[in-house]
Design an enzyme around this catalytic site. Structure first.
Site, PDB file in Angstrom:
ATOM      1  N   GLU A  73       0.834  -1.218   0.000  1.00  0.00           N
ATOM      2  CA  GLU A  73       0.000   0.000   0.000  1.00  0.00           C
ATOM      3  C   GLU A  73       0.867   1.266   0.000  1.00  0.00           C
ATOM      4  O   GLU A  73       0.526   2.272   0.616  1.00  0.00           O
ATOM      5  CB  GLU A  73      -1.017  -0.024   1.135  1.00  0.00           C
ATOM      6  CG  GLU A  73      -1.971  -1.206   0.957  1.00  0.00           C
ATOM      7  CD  GLU A  73      -3.282  -1.085   1.685  1.00  0.00           C
ATOM      8  OE1 GLU A  73      -3.706   0.045   1.967  1.00  0.00           O
ATOM      9  OE2 GLU A  73      -3.880  -2.144   1.947  1.00  0.00           O
TER      10      GLU A  73
HETATM   11  C1  FAD Z   1       2.893  -9.526   0.211  1.00  0.00           C
HETATM   12  C2  FAD Z   1       2.486  -8.464  -0.745  1.00  0.00           C
HETATM   13  C3  FAD Z   1       1.133  -8.209  -0.930  1.00  0.00           C
HETATM   14  C4  FAD Z   1       0.730  -7.239  -1.848  1.00  0.00           C
HETATM   15  N1  FAD Z   1      -0.612  -7.045  -2.073  1.00  0.00           N
HETATM   16  C5  FAD Z   1      -0.994  -6.230  -3.095  1.00  0.00           C
HETATM   17  C6  FAD Z   1      -2.376  -6.130  -3.468  1.00  0.00           C
HETATM   18  O1  FAD Z   1      -3.262  -6.754  -2.864  1.00  0.00           O
HETATM   19  N2  FAD Z   1      -2.694  -5.366  -4.526  1.00  0.00           N
HETATM   20  C7  FAD Z   1      -1.772  -4.658  -5.226  1.00  0.00           C
HETATM   21  O2  FAD Z   1      -2.127  -3.977  -6.186  1.00  0.00           O
HETATM   22  N3  FAD Z   1      -0.446  -4.714  -4.876  1.00  0.00           N
HETATM   23  C8  FAD Z   1      -0.042  -5.485  -3.845  1.00  0.00           C
HETATM   24  N4  FAD Z   1       1.277  -5.566  -3.501  1.00  0.00           N
HETATM   25  C9  FAD Z   1       2.258  -4.771  -4.229  1.00  0.00           C
HETATM   26  C10 FAD Z   1       2.826  -3.620  -3.386  1.00  0.00           C
HETATM   27  O3  FAD Z   1       1.878  -2.608  -3.232  1.00  0.00           O
HETATM   28  C11 FAD Z   1       4.116  -3.146  -4.071  1.00  0.00           C
HETATM   29  O4  FAD Z   1       5.092  -4.150  -3.797  1.00  0.00           O
HETATM   30  C12 FAD Z   1       4.591  -1.800  -3.579  1.00  0.00           C
HETATM   31  O5  FAD Z   1       3.722  -0.791  -3.992  1.00  0.00           O
HETATM   32  C13 FAD Z   1       6.011  -1.479  -4.089  1.00  0.00           C
HETATM   33  O6  FAD Z   1       6.135  -1.720  -5.434  1.00  0.00           O
HETATM   34  P1  FAD Z   1       7.367  -2.624  -5.967  1.00  0.00           P
HETATM   35  O7  FAD Z   1       7.393  -3.837  -5.110  1.00  0.00           O
HETATM   36  O8  FAD Z   1       7.212  -2.802  -7.407  1.00  0.00           O
HETATM   37  O9  FAD Z   1       8.645  -1.793  -5.643  1.00  0.00           O
HETATM   38  P2  FAD Z   1       9.308  -0.663  -6.557  1.00  0.00           P
HETATM   39  O10 FAD Z   1       8.280   0.355  -6.921  1.00  0.00           O
HETATM   40  O11 FAD Z   1      10.059  -1.324  -7.656  1.00  0.00           O
HETATM   41  O12 FAD Z   1      10.310   0.006  -5.545  1.00  0.00           O
HETATM   42  C14 FAD Z   1      11.584  -0.549  -5.234  1.00  0.00           C
HETATM   43  C15 FAD Z   1      12.259   0.385  -4.230  1.00  0.00           C
HETATM   44  O13 FAD Z   1      12.430   1.690  -4.831  1.00  0.00           O
HETATM   45  C16 FAD Z   1      11.795   2.674  -4.028  1.00  0.00           C
HETATM   46  N5  FAD Z   1      11.216   3.716  -4.879  1.00  0.00           N
HETATM   47  C17 FAD Z   1      10.406   3.562  -5.956  1.00  0.00           C
HETATM   48  N6  FAD Z   1      10.065   4.762  -6.459  1.00  0.00           N
HETATM   49  C18 FAD Z   1      10.658   5.693  -5.691  1.00  0.00           C
HETATM   50  C19 FAD Z   1      10.718   7.115  -5.692  1.00  0.00           C
HETATM   51  N7  FAD Z   1      10.025   7.827  -6.587  1.00  0.00           N
HETATM   52  N8  FAD Z   1      11.446   7.728  -4.746  1.00  0.00           N
HETATM   53  C20 FAD Z   1      12.140   7.031  -3.819  1.00  0.00           C
HETATM   54  N9  FAD Z   1      12.141   5.692  -3.758  1.00  0.00           N
HETATM   55  C21 FAD Z   1      11.407   5.026  -4.679  1.00  0.00           C
HETATM   56  C22 FAD Z   1      10.713   1.934  -3.242  1.00  0.00           C
HETATM   57  O14 FAD Z   1      10.336   2.640  -2.087  1.00  0.00           O
HETATM   58  C23 FAD Z   1      11.419   0.607  -2.969  1.00  0.00           C
HETATM   59  O15 FAD Z   1      12.247   0.753  -1.856  1.00  0.00           O
HETATM   60  C24 FAD Z   1       1.702  -6.498  -2.558  1.00  0.00           C
HETATM   61  C25 FAD Z   1       3.058  -6.746  -2.344  1.00  0.00           C
HETATM   62  C26 FAD Z   1       3.454  -7.709  -1.457  1.00  0.00           C
HETATM   63  C27 FAD Z   1       4.925  -7.969  -1.288  1.00  0.00           C
END
Ligand code: FAD
Length: 379
Positions: free
Chosen positions: A363
């Site tokens: 989230e």
């Molecule tokens: C167990 C689990 C359940 C989940 N459930 C759902 C769900 O029900 N529905 C759904 O839609 N999603 C779900 N998610 C997805 C979750 O919301 C995303 O994992 C989260 O939003 C982060 O996206 P990402 O993992 O692609 O990381 P990325 O966006 O690739 O980020 C990688 C790193 O870079 C950092 N970063 C990225 N952009 C920036 C920026 N502009 N400035 C500074 N730092 C940045 C992030 O903070 C992170 O540390 C779930 C994930 C998990 C692991």
């Protein structure tokens, strides 16, 4: 300023605490280890009214305030965060979204059974290439007469396997960025709809998380929520409220860490004395308690502002960042206080640390929350 809970809120606290201790605590370590979805617990949560807590009774919800919801979330998360995430998705991301943005037809057809706990919902925004940058999604919804054909891959969908309906975000107009994203409710299991395998996770292992595959899945036009192009705004507004629930989840994990630390430190004897008599242990416990109280105030304040219909987005982000970091620190110190025993799977203690970590990620990561907070200050 009144910090006193209402009679109804006290009753919710008592009911959710008793439910968590009697119904969820047995088998919690095994469910985590073996990735067993807490089916009975979720069913009971529906019967107790925990699946549509804030939804209007007109749509089979309980019509409670957000503070009551955070209290129940905290109590359930204190025992099993894998169960509370199911509840948080259904309440804050599915029922809230439908009540606020969907047509009466959708509310009648879907919201009623979701708020009563008879059916379960999922919220599917993320894709392999679009996490924090959710507007970069590729899933496409093409309008064909009176329906849409949806194709694409969604990932990390909580409740992806056990849900009946999915709130789905897809592109209806290419090349216009987030203004081309629309929101739908999709019934699981139609032609072209496939559910992926459960992910093998670090924490909240008893919850289900999976990919969803859409290959020209036919969705009737009346399942569009809001208007075409409003999906991204709907997602962001919904996630603002969702973050309060996740902050409460983190708070519950932190409180569990404190409770376990206090009781173990009084039992464990080293150098002829309970370890609770050592100042190094006492300071850890005191620091946990200070941070937990501060986190609870942020959670309650953001919930209160939402209930008062005041702006709360930045406070929800503050609550989530702070409570999730408190949960990480408290659960790590809890393992430390338990020594080698805390490191063992069967202790159930290291689970708190593994469960806490996700609250800093889903989230909206802590980094994204800090961007939201800074943006509200530097306008
Ligand atoms: C167990 C689990 C359940 C989940 N459930 C759902 C769900 O029900 N529905 C759904 O839609 N999603 C779900 N998610 C997805 C979750 O919301 C995303 O994992 C989260 O939003 C982060 O996206 P990402 O993992 O692609 O990381 P990325 O966006 O690739 O980020 C990688 C790193 O870079 C950092 N970063 C990225 N952009 C920036 C920026 N502009 N400035 C500074 N730092 C940045 C992030 O903070 C992170 O540390 C779930 C994930 C998990 C692991």
């Amino acid at each position: 300023m009144n910090f006193q809970l209402t009679e109804e809120q006290i009753l919710i606290q008592k009911t959710s605490r008793e439910f968590a201790d009697t119904e969820l605590a047995p088998g919690v370590v095994e469910r985590d280890e073996k990735k067993i979805w807490p089916k009975e617990g979720i069913k009971k949560m529906g019967e107790l009214g925990f699946m549509g807590m804030m939804t209007d009774p007109k749509w089979n919800g309980e019509g409670m305030d957000t503070i009551s919801y955070t209290i129940a979330m905290e109590e359930i998360s204190r025992v099993e965060a894998s169960a509370s995430v199911v509840m948080s998705v259904n309440n804050s991301l599915v029922c809230y979204l439908l009540e606020k943005f969907a047509s009466d037809h959708i509310k009648e057809k879907y919201l009623k059974s979701l708020a009563s706990g008879d059916k379960l919902g999922a919220f599917s925004l993320s894709e392999p290439q679009s996490g924090s940058d959710a507007s970069n999604m590729q899933t496409i919804a093409n309008k064909k007469g009176d329906h849409y054909l949806i194709s694409g891959i969604k990932n990390w969908v909580t409740n992806g396997i056990n849900s009946d309906y999915v709130i789905l975000f897809a592109v209806t107009e290419k090349g216009v960025g987030h203004k081309g994203i629309s929101c739908f409710i999709v019934e699981k299991g139609g032609d072209g709809f496939e559910t992926g395998k459960p992910e093998n996770k670090l924490g909240i292992r008893a919850s289900d998380t999976c990919e969803l595959y859409f290959d020209s899945v036919k969705v009737p036009e009346e399942n569009l929520i809001g208007n075409e192009g409003e999906g991204f705004k709907i997602a962001l507004t919904t996630l603002d409220g969702g973050r309060i629930g996740i902050a409460a989840q983190a708070l519950g994990i932190a409180q569990a860490s404190l409770n376990a630390s206090v009781s173990y430190s009084k039992e464990r004897i080293q150098f002829g004395k309970p370890i609770s008599t050592f100042q190094a242990i006492q300071f850890k416990i005191a620091d946990m308690a200070i941070e937990i109280e501060a986190a609870r105030l942020l959670v309650r304040q953001s919930a209160w502002r939402k209930d008062q219909k005041q702006s709360y987005s930045h406070l929800a982000s503050m609550a989530k960042v702070y409570a999730s970091e408190v949960a990480m620190r408290a659960s790590t110190q809890c393992v430390q206080i338990h020594g080698g025993f805390g490191y063992m799977r069967e202790s159930g203690i290291e689970r708190l640390m593994r469960d806490a970590k996700i609250t800093q990620i889903y989230e909206g990561t802590s980094e994204i929350q800090r961007l939201v907070i800074a943006k509200s200050l530097i306008k």
